[in-house]
Enzyme design. Structure first.
Site, PDB file in Angstrom:
ATOM      1  N   ARG A  45     -14.160   9.928  -0.119  1.00 17.70           N
ATOM      2  CA  ARG A  45     -15.038   8.861  -0.872  1.00 17.70           C
ATOM      3  C   ARG A  45     -15.985   7.818   0.051  1.00 17.70           C
ATOM      4  O   ARG A  45     -16.897   7.248  -0.478  1.00 17.70           O
ATOM      5  CB  ARG A  45     -14.547   8.409  -1.747  1.00 17.70           C
ATOM      6  CG  ARG A  45     -15.252   7.866  -2.972  1.00 17.70           C
ATOM      7  CD  ARG A  45     -14.742   6.902  -4.050  1.00 17.70           C
ATOM      8  NE  ARG A  45     -13.565   7.861  -4.770  1.00 17.70           N
ATOM      9  CZ  ARG A  45     -12.952   7.464  -5.917  1.00 17.70           C
ATOM     10  NH1 ARG A  45     -13.307   6.214  -6.490  1.00 17.70           N
ATOM     11  NH2 ARG A  45     -12.117   8.408  -6.531  1.00 17.70           N
ATOM     12  N   SER A 166      -8.961   7.026 -10.492  1.00 17.11           N
ATOM     13  CA  SER A 166     -10.331   7.465 -10.863  1.00 17.11           C
ATOM     14  C   SER A 166     -11.006   8.494 -10.215  1.00 17.11           C
ATOM     15  O   SER A 166     -11.823   9.419 -10.759  1.00 17.11           O
ATOM     16  CB  SER A 166     -11.299   6.273 -10.453  1.00 17.11           C
ATOM     17  OG  SER A 166     -11.579   6.279  -9.067  1.00 17.11           O
ATOM     18  N   ASP A 167     -10.198   9.165  -9.366  1.00 23.60           N
ATOM     19  CA  ASP A 167     -10.501  10.262  -8.735  1.00 23.60           C
ATOM     20  C   ASP A 167      -9.240  11.221  -8.277  1.00 23.60           C
ATOM     21  O   ASP A 167      -9.316  11.706  -7.097  1.00 23.60           O
ATOM     22  CB  ASP A 167     -11.439  10.119  -7.304  1.00 23.60           C
ATOM     23  CG  ASP A 167     -12.190  11.380  -6.879  1.00 23.60           C
ATOM     24  OD1 ASP A 167     -12.344  12.361  -7.672  1.00 23.60           O
ATOM     25  OD2 ASP A 167     -12.624  11.376  -5.728  1.00 23.60           O
ATOM     26  N   LEU A 168      -8.352  11.517  -9.204  1.00 24.21           N
ATOM     27  CA  LEU A 168      -7.218  12.344  -9.160  1.00 24.21           C
ATOM     28  C   LEU A 168      -7.667  13.972  -8.728  1.00 24.21           C
ATOM     29  O   LEU A 168      -8.067  14.386  -9.432  1.00 24.21           O
ATOM     30  CB  LEU A 168      -6.175  12.149 -10.173  1.00 24.21           C
ATOM     31  CG  LEU A 168      -4.948  12.952 -10.033  1.00 24.21           C
ATOM     32  CD1 LEU A 168      -4.129  12.041  -8.804  1.00 24.21           C
ATOM     33  CD2 LEU A 168      -4.122  12.854 -11.042  1.00 24.21           C
ATOM     34  N   ASN A 172      -6.572  14.098  -2.618  1.00 27.31           N
ATOM     35  CA  ASN A 172      -5.924  12.776  -2.661  1.00 27.31           C
ATOM     36  C   ASN A 172      -4.404  12.778  -3.025  1.00 27.31           C
ATOM     37  O   ASN A 172      -3.906  11.716  -3.515  1.00 27.31           O
ATOM     38  CB  ASN A 172      -6.596  11.826  -3.918  1.00 27.31           C
ATOM     39  CG  ASN A 172      -8.241  11.616  -3.314  1.00 27.31           C
ATOM     40  OD1 ASN A 172      -8.270  11.528  -2.121  1.00 27.31           O
ATOM     41  ND2 ASN A 172      -8.956  11.201  -4.255  1.00 27.31           N
TER      42      ASN A 172
END
Length: 236
Positions: A45, A166-168, A172
């Site tokens: 990100r 928020s970005d599973l 990650n």
């Protein structure tokens, strides 16, 4: 909470680890390159650099924008106060998660620099040693070595503490050589009230990331049975 150190009128250092001689130079890849300690780069990100120094192994991440706005503004954010900056928010959340024993990278510090009402920010965390992300493990044909039940159980631990990622996705989630499961990259994440809706959204997002990578990479395969095992681990 991170210690706030004013380096200059426009540069603020946020320190989470009081044992290290942290300075603003630690957030510059050029500094580590001059020390022969820059071990590599990556993408996520944000722009990412890996450091292997005599102080330890670290990851620098520079916050970047996504979407259409990134075409003309890659890394500057509107400043609305110290405690609204991305480095402060992520460091504070990491410190809390470490304090309750969740498997996340150890926070080292953050930095942000102001310019005409906007800021650019960086984050420094400790490297998770001898670990691979779930994407790489599956892509190299080793999905059967993954303890999918444990992955589900670890995600559940975060949800039980109200931690919304928020970005599973499969990039990650990391697994080290001992099989320990970690979550990384907590930019724009937060602690939320206990609601099943956002928890299910997290699970759905992870499944979409697996399906997306499966469509992009022929060798990336996860079976329905493995996903069911993940869900069993999550449901306990």
């Amino acid at each position: 909470m991170p210690e706030v150190i004013k380096i200059s009128p426009n540069t603020i250092l946020l320190k989470s680890d009081p044992t290290l001689p942290l300075s603003s130079a630690w957030f510059a890849p050029e500094f580590w390159q001059s020390q022969q300690a820059l071990a590599g780069t990556g993408n996520g990100r944000g722009a990412v650099w890996f450091i292997n120094s005599h102080f330890g192994q670290f990851v620098i991440r520079r916050y970047r924008r996504g979407g259409l706005i990134a075409k003309f503004n890659k890394s500057h954010f509107f400043f609305t106060g110290l405690k609204n900056t991305r480095p402060w928010l992520e460091l504070s959340l990491l410190e809390y998660m470490c304090s309750i024993g969740l498997p996340v990278p150890r926070p080292i510090g953050g930095l942000y620099t102001l310019n005409k009402g906007f800021y650019r920010g960086e984050l420094l965390t400790q490297t998770i040693e001898n670990a691979q992300d779930l994407f790489d493990i599956i892509k190299t044909g080793n999905s059967t070595t993954v303890n999918w039940q444990e992955v589900g159980a670890v995600v559940k631990r975060f949800h039980n503490e109200g931690i919304y990622h928020s970005d599973l996705n499969c990039h990650n989630i990391m697994i080290d050589q001992n099989g320990k499961v970690w979550l990384i990259d907590f930019d724009k994440c937060e602690q939320r009230p206990q609601e099943e809706r956002w928890k299910q959204e997290n699970i759905d997002r992870l499944k979409r990331s697996l399906d997306k990578e499966s469509n992009l990479h022929p060798q990336f395969n996860i079976s329905n049975a493995q996903w069911r095992t993940f869900l069993e681990g999550y449901r306990g």
